[in-house]
Motif scaffolding. Structure first.
Motif, PDB file in Angstrom:
ATOM      1  N   ASP A   1       0.842  -1.191   0.000  1.00 27.01           N
ATOM      2  CA  ASP A   1       0.000   0.000   0.000  1.00 27.01           C
ATOM      3  C   ASP A   1       0.885   1.253   0.000  1.00 27.01           C
ATOM      4  O   ASP A   1       1.989   1.246   0.554  1.00 27.01           O
ATOM      5  CB  ASP A   1      -0.910  -0.007   1.233  1.00 27.01           C
ATOM      6  N   VAL A   2       0.388   2.315  -0.619  1.00 26.87           N
ATOM      7  CA  VAL A   2       1.141   3.565  -0.701  1.00 26.87           C
ATOM      8  C   VAL A   2       1.478   4.101   0.684  1.00 26.87           C
ATOM      9  O   VAL A   2       2.579   4.621   0.924  1.00 26.87           O
ATOM     10  CB  VAL A   2       0.351   4.617  -1.500  1.00 26.87           C
ATOM     11  N   SER A   3       0.551   3.986   1.622  1.00 30.74           N
ATOM     12  CA  SER A   3       0.794   4.511   2.972  1.00 30.74           C
ATOM     13  C   SER A   3       1.935   3.759   3.657  1.00 30.74           C
ATOM     14  O   SER A   3       2.685   4.348   4.443  1.00 30.74           O
ATOM     15  CB  SER A   3      -0.482   4.410   3.819  1.00 30.74           C
ATOM     16  N   VAL A   4       2.088   2.476   3.358  1.00 27.29           N
ATOM     17  CA  VAL A   4       3.196   1.694   3.921  1.00 27.29           C
ATOM     18  C   VAL A   4       4.518   2.196   3.345  1.00 27.29           C
ATOM     19  O   VAL A   4       5.505   2.377   4.068  1.00 27.29           O
ATOM     20  CB  VAL A   4       3.008   0.187   3.616  1.00 27.29           C
ATOM     21  N   PHE A   5       4.540   2.426   2.032  1.00 29.05           N
ATOM     22  CA  PHE A   5       5.735   2.948   1.381  1.00 29.05           C
ATOM     23  C   PHE A   5       6.129   4.304   1.967  1.00 29.05           C
ATOM     24  O   PHE A   5       7.307   4.548   2.261  1.00 29.05           O
ATOM     25  CB  PHE A   5       5.480   3.082  -0.122  1.00 29.05           C
ATOM     26  N   ASN A   6       5.159   5.180   2.146  1.00 31.22           N
ATOM     27  CA  ASN A   6       5.456   6.505   2.703  1.00 31.22           C
ATOM     28  C   ASN A   6       5.954   6.414   4.135  1.00 31.22           C
ATOM     29  O   ASN A   6       6.864   7.157   4.535  1.00 31.22           O
ATOM     30  CB  ASN A   6       4.221   7.396   2.629  1.00 31.22           C
ATOM     31  N   PHE A   7       5.379   5.518   4.912  1.00 34.46           N
ATOM     32  CA  PHE A   7       5.835   5.346   6.292  1.00 34.46           C
ATOM     33  C   PHE A   7       7.316   4.965   6.319  1.00 34.46           C
ATOM     34  O   PHE A   7       8.113   5.567   7.060  1.00 34.46           O
ATOM     35  CB  PHE A   7       5.007   4.277   7.002  1.00 34.46           C
ATOM     36  N   TYR A   8       7.693   3.980   5.523  1.00 33.95           N
ATOM     37  CA  TYR A   8       9.080   3.530   5.531  1.00 33.95           C
ATOM     38  C   TYR A   8      10.011   4.564   4.892  1.00 33.95           C
ATOM     39  O   TYR A   8      11.190   4.654   5.249  1.00 33.95           O
ATOM     40  CB  TYR A   8       9.205   2.178   4.836  1.00 33.95           C
ATOM     41  N   THR A   9       9.489   5.353   3.968  1.00 34.67           N
ATOM     42  CA  THR A   9      10.289   6.440   3.398  1.00 34.67           C
ATOM     43  C   THR A   9      10.705   7.423   4.474  1.00 34.67           C
ATOM     44  O   THR A   9      11.890   7.806   4.573  1.00 34.67           O
ATOM     45  CB  THR A   9       9.492   7.174   2.298  1.00 34.67           C
ATOM     46  N   TYR A  10       9.769   7.838   5.308  1.00 36.48           N
ATOM     47  CA  TYR A  10      10.090   8.822   6.342  1.00 36.48           C
ATOM     48  C   TYR A  10      10.839   8.206   7.503  1.00 36.48           C
ATOM     49  O   TYR A  10      11.636   8.891   8.154  1.00 36.48           O
ATOM     50  CB  TYR A  10       8.814   9.541   6.777  1.00 36.48           C
ATOM     51  N   ALA A  11      10.634   6.924   7.734  1.00 31.21           N
ATOM     52  CA  ALA A  11      11.456   6.247   8.732  1.00 31.21           C
ATOM     53  C   ALA A  11      12.911   6.201   8.263  1.00 31.21           C
ATOM     54  O   ALA A  11      13.842   6.446   9.046  1.00 31.21           O
ATOM     55  CB  ALA A  11      10.922   4.831   8.975  1.00 31.21           C
ATOM     56  N   ALA A  12      13.114   5.900   6.975  1.00 27.59           N
ATOM     57  CA  ALA A  12      14.468   5.875   6.416  1.00 27.59           C
ATOM     58  C   ALA A  12      15.087   7.265   6.426  1.00 27.59           C
ATOM     59  O   ALA A  12      16.267   7.445   6.749  1.00 27.59           O
ATOM     60  CB  ALA A  12      14.435   5.318   4.993  1.00 27.59           C
ATOM     61  N   SER A  13      14.294   8.277   6.075  1.00 30.76           N
ATOM     62  CA  SER A  13      14.796   9.645   6.077  1.00 30.76           C
ATOM     63  C   SER A  13      15.205  10.070   7.485  1.00 30.76           C
ATOM     64  O   SER A  13      16.261  10.696   7.676  1.00 30.76           O
ATOM     65  CB  SER A  13      13.724  10.598   5.541  1.00 30.76           C
ATOM     66  N   ALA A  14      14.369   9.740   8.466  1.00 25.40           N
ATOM     67  CA  ALA A  14      14.694  10.074   9.855  1.00 25.40           C
ATOM     68  C   ALA A  14      15.995   9.400  10.282  1.00 25.40           C
ATOM     69  O   ALA A  14      16.829  10.001  10.977  1.00 25.40           O
ATOM     70  CB  ALA A  14      13.550   9.664  10.777  1.00 25.40           C
ATOM     71  N   ALA A  15      16.199   8.138   9.847  1.00 27.38           N
ATOM     72  CA  ALA A  15      17.421   7.418  10.206  1.00 27.38           C
ATOM     73  C   ALA A  15      18.650   8.085   9.595  1.00 27.38           C
ATOM     74  O   ALA A  15      19.676   8.258  10.264  1.00 27.38           O
ATOM     75  CB  ALA A  15      17.318   5.968   9.735  1.00 27.38           C
ATOM     76  N   VAL A  16      18.543   8.493   8.328  1.00 26.94           N
ATOM     77  CA  VAL A  16      19.665   9.173   7.660  1.00 26.94           C
ATOM     78  C   VAL A  16      19.985  10.495   8.351  1.00 26.94           C
ATOM     79  O   VAL A  16      21.152  10.808   8.618  1.00 26.94           O
ATOM     80  CB  VAL A  16      19.332   9.412   6.172  1.00 26.94           C
ATOM     81  N   LEU A  17      18.945  11.258   8.655  1.00 24.54           N
ATOM     82  CA  LEU A  17      19.154  12.554   9.313  1.00 24.54           C
ATOM     83  C   LEU A  17      19.703  12.386  10.721  1.00 24.54           C
ATOM     84  O   LEU A  17      20.535  13.182  11.170  1.00 24.54           O
ATOM     85  CB  LEU A  17      17.839  13.335   9.339  1.00 24.54           C
ATOM     86  N   LEU A  18      19.228  11.356  11.423  1.00 27.26           N
ATOM     87  CA  LEU A  18      19.727  11.108  12.778  1.00 27.26           C
ATOM     88  C   LEU A  18      21.212  10.772  12.758  1.00 27.26           C
ATOM     89  O   LEU A  18      21.992  11.285  13.573  1.00 27.26           O
ATOM     90  CB  LEU A  18      18.935   9.970  13.421  1.00 27.26           C
ATOM     91  N   LEU A  19      21.623   9.909  11.832  1.00 23.88           N
ATOM     92  CA  LEU A  19      23.034   9.558  11.723  1.00 23.88           C
ATOM     93  C   LEU A  19      23.873  10.774  11.340  1.00 23.88           C
ATOM     94  O   LEU A  19      24.978  10.970  11.858  1.00 23.88           O
ATOM     95  CB  LEU A  19      23.211   8.452  10.679  1.00 23.88           C
ATOM     96  N   THR A  20      23.337  11.606  10.446  1.00 25.47           N
ATOM     97  CA  THR A  20      24.057  12.818  10.027  1.00 25.47           C
ATOM     98  C   THR A  20      24.203  13.789  11.183  1.00 25.47           C
ATOM     99  O   THR A  20      25.285  14.354  11.412  1.00 25.47           O
ATOM    100  CB  THR A  20      23.316  13.500   8.866  1.00 25.47           C
ATOM    101  N   TYR A  21      23.108  13.975  11.933  1.00 29.94           N
ATOM    102  CA  TYR A  21      23.149  14.890  13.066  1.00 29.94           C
ATOM    103  C   TYR A  21      24.107  14.384  14.145  1.00 29.94           C
ATOM    104  O   TYR A  21      24.856  15.165  14.740  1.00 29.94           O
ATOM    105  CB  TYR A  21      21.752  15.053  13.649  1.00 29.94           C
ATOM    106  N   ALA A  22      24.095  13.068  14.358  1.00 27.80           N
ATOM    107  CA  ALA A  22      25.017  12.482  15.337  1.00 27.80           C
ATOM    108  C   ALA A  22      26.464  12.695  14.895  1.00 27.80           C
ATOM    109  O   ALA A  22      27.354  12.938  15.725  1.00 27.80           O
ATOM    110  CB  ALA A  22      24.727  10.984  15.502  1.00 27.80           C
ATOM    111  N   GLY A  23      26.703  12.634  13.576  1.00 25.92           N
ATOM    112  CA  GLY A  23      28.039  12.887  13.061  1.00 25.92           C
ATOM    113  C   GLY A  23      28.486  14.316  13.310  1.00 25.92           C
ATOM    114  O   GLY A  23      29.638  14.552  13.688  1.00 25.92           O
TER     115      GLY A  23
END
Length: 301
Positions: free
Chosen positions: A183-205
């Protein structure tokens, strides 16, 4: 239905752009931009969870296959890159100049869909893309007309990064439509979860290298307004992506992405003049006219 989804995506996209421009002056430096957008994505995650649980078969829908997770990871990484580049670029540049560069990004999903999915690229599509690139050049000169900061090689690279990353987001949406049954909503959920993970790692760096001390440039008493804008932007970025992805299931890339970006340009011109006092000069009108001509040429021939 495809055109209805496009209209809804444009509405939430222009609302997101308005809030982004309003907050850009209070964000100072890359670490602050990363932290600001990390908060946005963290808010998007529970929003996405609600959409998944209500709109699908419940919690069982979170069990996505590997292909869906891979596409969402690419989309999330591209989203992270785009929101940071856009926020930094719009701080000093004219809104219209910054907003035109995602238009050039339509080359990515159109060419990518031709290579991987066999979608046709006709001669008028190519001419339309050339017109869009020419429109982007004209609007770069418009930035100078209204007294904004001079366009430097570094700022130009930042704008190109905006266009490429936005195009990659659009390609991921088309990729999802072709290769995933989720479902599209599942794809969007994981998209923003992935984005949050990338940003979190970047901010931690940034924190690890002690670069987090840059000032956010917040005005006195501005934190409350900033929080409101962050929440509104979080809802808008999620809904904009949701309806863009839904539209990708009805319209071809050569039709959808010029339509989305052409409509966004026209709405952005109106908003930048009414809300931010950016003068509509002859160069601005010429640039928008060229972009609109590219839109008509691409979709009507």
């Amino acid at each position: 239905m495809g055109f209805l989804y496009v209209a809804l995506a444009l509405f939430f996209g222009i609302t997101k752009g308005y809030c982004g421009k309003r907050t850009s002056g209070q964000i100072g430096g890359v670490p602050a931009a990363v932290g600001f957008n990390l908060v946005r994505m963290l808010i998007c995650i529970p929003i996405g969870m609600v959409f998944v649980v209500i709109g699908t078969k419940g919690f069982s829908s979170f069990a996505a296959d590997g292909t869906t997770l891979l596409i969402a990871a690419v989309s999330g990484a591209a989203t992270s890159f785009f929101v940071i580049a856009w926020l930094l670029a719009v701080r000093t540049g004219a809104y219209m100049m910054v907003d035109v560069f995602p238009t050039i990004g339509v080359v990515v999903p159109i060419v990518g869909s031709r290579i991987f999915f066999g979608e046709e690229i006709r001669w008028n599509h190519i001419v339309g893309i050339v017109l869009l690139i020419a429109a982007a050049y004209v609007l770069c000169t418009y930035n100078r007309d209204i007294g904004k900061a001079k366009l430097t090689p570094a700022s130009l690279l930042l704008l190109i990064a905006c266009g490429f990353s936005y195009g990659l987001i659009s390609f991921a949406q088309k990729w999802f439509q072709y290769r995933s049954a989720a479902d599209v909503s599942v794809f969007n959920f994981y998209t923003y979860a992935a984005s949050a993970a990338v940003l979190l790692l970047t901010y931690a760096g940034f924190r690890a290298t002690k670069r987090h001390g840059e000032s956010g440039g917040e005005k006195a008493g501005g934190k409350g307004k900033l929080a409101v804008y962050v929440i509104v932007m979080s809802f808008c970025i999620f809904l904009n992506s949701l309806f863009s992805t839904l539209a990708a299931g009805y319209l071809s890339s050569a039709l959808l992405y010029p339509l989305m970006q052409g409509g966004a340009l026209i709405l952005s011109m109106i908003m930048s003049a009414v809300c931010f006092g950016e003068k509509i000069t002859p160069r601005c009108l010429i640039g928008i006219g060229m972009a609109f001509a590219a839109l008509v040429f691409t979709n009507c021939l």
